[in-house]
Design a protein around this motif. Structure first.
Motif, PDB file in Angstrom:
ATOM      1  N   ILE A  54     -44.323 -37.373  -3.054  1.00 36.58           N
ATOM      2  CA  ILE A  54     -43.578 -38.119  -4.207  1.00 36.58           C
ATOM      3  C   ILE A  54     -43.413 -39.570  -3.633  1.00 36.58           C
ATOM      4  O   ILE A  54     -43.765 -40.546  -4.158  1.00 36.58           O
ATOM      5  N   TYR A  55     -42.597 -39.591  -2.546  1.00 40.35           N
ATOM      6  CA  TYR A  55     -41.920 -40.847  -2.022  1.00 40.35           C
ATOM      7  C   TYR A  55     -43.292 -41.299  -1.096  1.00 40.35           C
ATOM      8  O   TYR A  55     -43.618 -40.666  -0.336  1.00 40.35           O
ATOM      9  N   PRO A  56     -43.560 -42.653  -1.082  1.00 34.92           N
ATOM     10  CA  PRO A  56     -44.437 -43.361  -0.331  1.00 34.92           C
ATOM     11  C   PRO A  56     -44.109 -43.180   1.009  1.00 34.92           C
ATOM     12  O   PRO A  56     -42.570 -43.393   1.432  1.00 34.92           O
ATOM     13  N   TYR A  57     -44.603 -43.993   1.846  1.00 35.23           N
ATOM     14  CA  TYR A  57     -44.207 -43.962   3.139  1.00 35.23           C
ATOM     15  C   TYR A  57     -43.768 -45.305   3.077  1.00 35.23           C
ATOM     16  O   TYR A  57     -43.996 -46.412   2.609  1.00 35.23           O
ATOM     17  N   LEU A  58     -42.369 -45.170   3.666  1.00 36.40           N
ATOM     18  CA  LEU A  58     -41.406 -46.278   3.655  1.00 36.40           C
ATOM     19  C   LEU A  58     -41.224 -46.922   4.831  1.00 36.40           C
ATOM     20  O   LEU A  58     -41.248 -46.528   5.917  1.00 36.40           O
ATOM     21  N   PHE A  59     -40.980 -48.196   4.886  1.00 37.23           N
ATOM     22  CA  PHE A  59     -40.457 -49.177   6.106  1.00 37.23           C
ATOM     23  C   PHE A  59     -39.125 -48.701   6.563  1.00 37.23           C
ATOM     24  O   PHE A  59     -38.274 -48.362   5.648  1.00 37.23           O
ATOM     25  N   PRO A  60     -39.186 -48.321   7.817  1.00 40.02           N
ATOM     26  CA  PRO A  60     -37.889 -47.878   8.245  1.00 40.02           C
ATOM     27  C   PRO A  60     -36.562 -48.909   7.900  1.00 40.02           C
ATOM     28  O   PRO A  60     -36.687 -49.988   8.132  1.00 40.02           O
ATOM     29  N   ARG A  61     -35.526 -48.174   7.815  1.00 43.35           N
ATOM     30  CA  ARG A  61     -34.048 -48.835   7.469  1.00 43.35           C
ATOM     31  C   ARG A  61     -33.303 -48.952   8.768  1.00 43.35           C
ATOM     32  O   ARG A  61     -32.109 -49.330   8.631  1.00 43.35           O
ATOM     33  N   ASP A  62     -33.579 -47.964   9.723  1.00 40.75           N
ATOM     34  CA  ASP A  62     -32.734 -47.746  10.773  1.00 40.75           C
ATOM     35  C   ASP A  62     -32.951 -48.858  11.765  1.00 40.75           C
ATOM     36  O   ASP A  62     -34.131 -48.967  12.514  1.00 40.75           O
ATOM     37  N   TRP A  63     -32.061 -49.852  12.163  1.00 42.02           N
ATOM     38  CA  TRP A  63     -32.080 -50.950  12.898  1.00 42.02           C
ATOM     39  C   TRP A  63     -32.740 -50.562  14.518  1.00 42.02           C
ATOM     40  O   TRP A  63     -33.154 -50.940  15.134  1.00 42.02           O
ATOM     41  N   ARG A  64     -32.041 -49.281  14.946  1.00 36.86           N
ATOM     42  CA  ARG A  64     -32.177 -48.747  16.200  1.00 36.86           C
ATOM     43  C   ARG A  64     -33.737 -48.133  16.319  1.00 36.86           C
ATOM     44  O   ARG A  64     -34.343 -48.539  17.241  1.00 36.86           O
ATOM     45  N   LYS A  65     -34.218 -47.570  15.283  1.00 44.03           N
ATOM     46  CA  LYS A  65     -35.536 -47.043  15.208  1.00 44.03           C
ATOM     47  C   LYS A  65     -36.518 -48.495  15.359  1.00 44.03           C
ATOM     48  O   LYS A  65     -37.701 -48.445  15.985  1.00 44.03           O
ATOM     49  N   LEU A  66     -35.924 -49.295  14.439  1.00 47.36           N
ATOM     50  CA  LEU A  66     -37.121 -50.620  14.284  1.00 47.36           C
ATOM     51  C   LEU A  66     -37.048 -51.303  15.902  1.00 47.36           C
ATOM     52  O   LEU A  66     -38.044 -51.939  16.165  1.00 47.36           O
ATOM     53  N   ALA A  67     -36.068 -51.346  16.634  1.00 49.27           N
ATOM     54  CA  ALA A  67     -36.110 -51.969  17.902  1.00 49.27           C
ATOM     55  C   ALA A  67     -37.057 -51.096  18.800  1.00 49.27           C
ATOM     56  O   ALA A  67     -37.569 -51.771  19.639  1.00 49.27           O
ATOM     57  N   VAL A  68     -37.195 -49.747  18.657  1.00 48.89           N
ATOM     58  CA  VAL A  68     -38.300 -49.012  19.468  1.00 48.89           C
ATOM     59  C   VAL A  68     -39.517 -49.283  18.827  1.00 48.89           C
ATOM     60  O   VAL A  68     -40.518 -49.449  19.676  1.00 48.89           O
ATOM     61  N   TYR A  69     -39.856 -49.469  17.610  1.00 48.78           N
ATOM     62  CA  TYR A  69     -41.113 -49.987  17.239  1.00 48.78           C
ATOM     63  C   TYR A  69     -41.451 -51.457  17.665  1.00 48.78           C
ATOM     64  O   TYR A  69     -42.636 -51.512  17.971  1.00 48.78           O
ATOM     65  N   ALA A  70     -40.453 -52.105  17.534  1.00 47.09           N
ATOM     66  CA  ALA A  70     -40.754 -53.646  18.121  1.00 47.09           C
ATOM     67  C   ALA A  70     -41.375 -53.609  19.509  1.00 47.09           C
ATOM     68  O   ALA A  70     -42.070 -54.524  19.922  1.00 47.09           O
ATOM     69  N   VAL A  71     -41.088 -52.587  20.572  1.00 38.32           N
ATOM     70  CA  VAL A  71     -41.979 -52.517  21.458  1.00 38.32           C
ATOM     71  C   VAL A  71     -42.753 -51.567  21.862  1.00 38.32           C
ATOM     72  O   VAL A  71     -43.155 -51.063  22.875  1.00 38.32           O
ATOM     73  N   ASN A  72     -43.267 -51.221  20.789  1.00 37.30           N
ATOM     74  CA  ASN A  72     -44.653 -50.164  20.686  1.00 37.30           C
ATOM     75  C   ASN A  72     -43.902 -48.771  21.565  1.00 37.30           C
ATOM     76  O   ASN A  72     -44.633 -48.111  22.292  1.00 37.30           O
TER      77      ASN A  72
END
Length: 414
Positions: A54-72
């Motif tokens: 029901i919920y679409p794939y959302l952009f992460p809101r957790d900045w710690r996780k975003l930091a990990v995404y940022a470096v692949n």
């Protein structure tokens, strides 16, 4: 000149299902694609008719996780630094649309489509003689640590108010459900309402055969040749110029190319993905798709073997393939399941058409009578194909739509 009531441009699963629904309502339809049916985005996916998302794939809101995404640092998503400037505006808008209140609004908009998605496919499958492709065994989301398992259970609880069914499995339950798994996981969520198909392209081709048996015309042609004329539209095909009173654009990640000449600009982005098949070793069969949530890949039993699919790669639509993600996924997958030799020499790469609110564009063009849209289904092209085909056909033929189509209008991007 070939004359038709409607020309549907794009013969992926969305286009073919749309053509079938229009045909059922009495329209004389031509289906046009530059290639064969189901040979682009619809060719490669996990094969899940995702009755539970029901919920679409959302952009992460957790900045710690975003930091990990940022470096692949997470295998489920990857990007190329060179492509980031082109993606930045989309990513910012995606982040905004993923805020909790907006995400709930988008979920409520999508709910009628998700609720009806499997039933609409089952109707078409029966008519097309494709029932044998369907498995009603749900899918598993595996977790390797307690923290991610807690998040998975919370996500499962969030969809229960929508009347969806899930089962929470411990490590022993997982082993009983899928004995071929070689590694121990702490648990899993079994999404019970979705179904899956053993060959997504075979399903598209079965729908195409039904369309042709009922008198529909399939022709090769380039959607970029589309032009308006005094009483409709013309498009060039290998069989000659085709004229139609109405046109539906079902071009997935290439929709912007056909929209631009008509003056429509939308924030369409492409998430690329890869797959590869493996012959399973003896005893390594799976009974349903299995997502390794902590390592970012999915395994699905298919007609050609076990299909390994990746998460999302943010890259230019036509950039050279980068196999880093699927090669890393293969290492993880071989630890989980006894995969044998590769079936293909090279992995397949496809493109998902995504909009920042993770909802499709479906409905009429506001400035061009007879021009209609049905694209941008993000990760759920297979899931939403039949139900969105029905909804658009109802709109085009004057029936009362079974769901409110206004959230899917292109005018939301005006």
């Amino acid at each position: 000149m070939i004359n038709k009531d409607v020309a549907v441009l794009g013969a992926g699963i969305v286009g073919v299902a749309t053509a079938l629904h229009l045909q059922t309502r009495g329209r004389d339809v031509a289906l046009i694609d530059r290639r064969g049916a189901g040979e682009e985005t619809s060719f490669g996916n996990a094969g899940i008719i995702e009755r539970a998302t029901i919920y679409p794939y959302l952009f992460p809101r957790d900045w710690r996780k975003l930091a990990v995404y940022a470096v692949n640092g997470l295998n489920e998503a990857r990007y190329n630094w060179r492509d980031l400037p082109g993606f930045a505006p989309f990513l910012w808008r995606y982040f905004i649309e993923s805020a909790p209140r907006r995400a709930l609004d988008h979920a409520l908009s999508a709910r009628p489509l998700i609720e009806a998605c499997l039933g609409e496919h089952e109707k078409l499958m029966r008519d097309a003689g494709a029932d044998h492709l369907l498995r009603k065994t749900g899918w598993l989301k595996l977790f390797r640590n307690e923290a991610s398992f807690d998040e998975g259970r919370a996500a499962a609880e969030a969809i229960k108010p929508f009347g969806l069914n899930v089962a929470i499995l411990d490590a022993q339950d997982v082993r009983r459900a899928e004995p071929a798994l070689r590694e121990t996981v702490v648990g899993a969520v079994h999404y019970l309402d979705p179904a899956s198909v053993s060959d997504p392209q075979a399903l598209t081709l079965a729908y195409l055969r039904l369309f042709q048996e009922r008198g529909g015309r399939f022709a090769q042609g380039d959607a970029r040749s589309l032009q308006a004329d005094s009483d409709g539209y013309v498009v060039e095909t290998a069989e000659g110029v085709l004229h139609a009173r109405e046109v539906v654009l079902c071009l997935g990640p290439w929709s912007d190319l056909a929209l631009a000449p008509f003056g429509y600009k939308i924030p369409l982005a492409v998430k690329r993905g890869y797959h590869r098949h493996f012959r399973p070793e003896e005893g390594a069969s799976l009974s349903r798709p299995v997502l390794d949530a902590d390592r970012g890949y999915l395994l699905a039993p298919m007609a050609r073997g076990i299909r390994l699919t990746t998460g999302a790669e943010f890259a230019r639509r036509d950039a050279k393939p980068d196999y880093t993600q699927i090669e890393k996924s293969e290492i993880f997958a071989r630890q989980l399941v006894a995969l044998g030799p590769r079936v293909e020499d090279e992995p397949w790469m496809g493109r998902r058409p995504c909009l920042p609110d993770m909802l499709p564009v479906l409905g009429a063009a506001p400035r061009h009578k007879g021009l209609w849209f049905n694209f941008g289904h993000q990760h759920h092209g297979l899931t939403l194909a039949a139900v969105c085909g029905r909804l658009l056909a109802e709109m085009m033929t004057g029936e009362k739509p079974f769901a409110d189509p206004s959230p899917f209008s292109i005018e939301r991007f005006a």
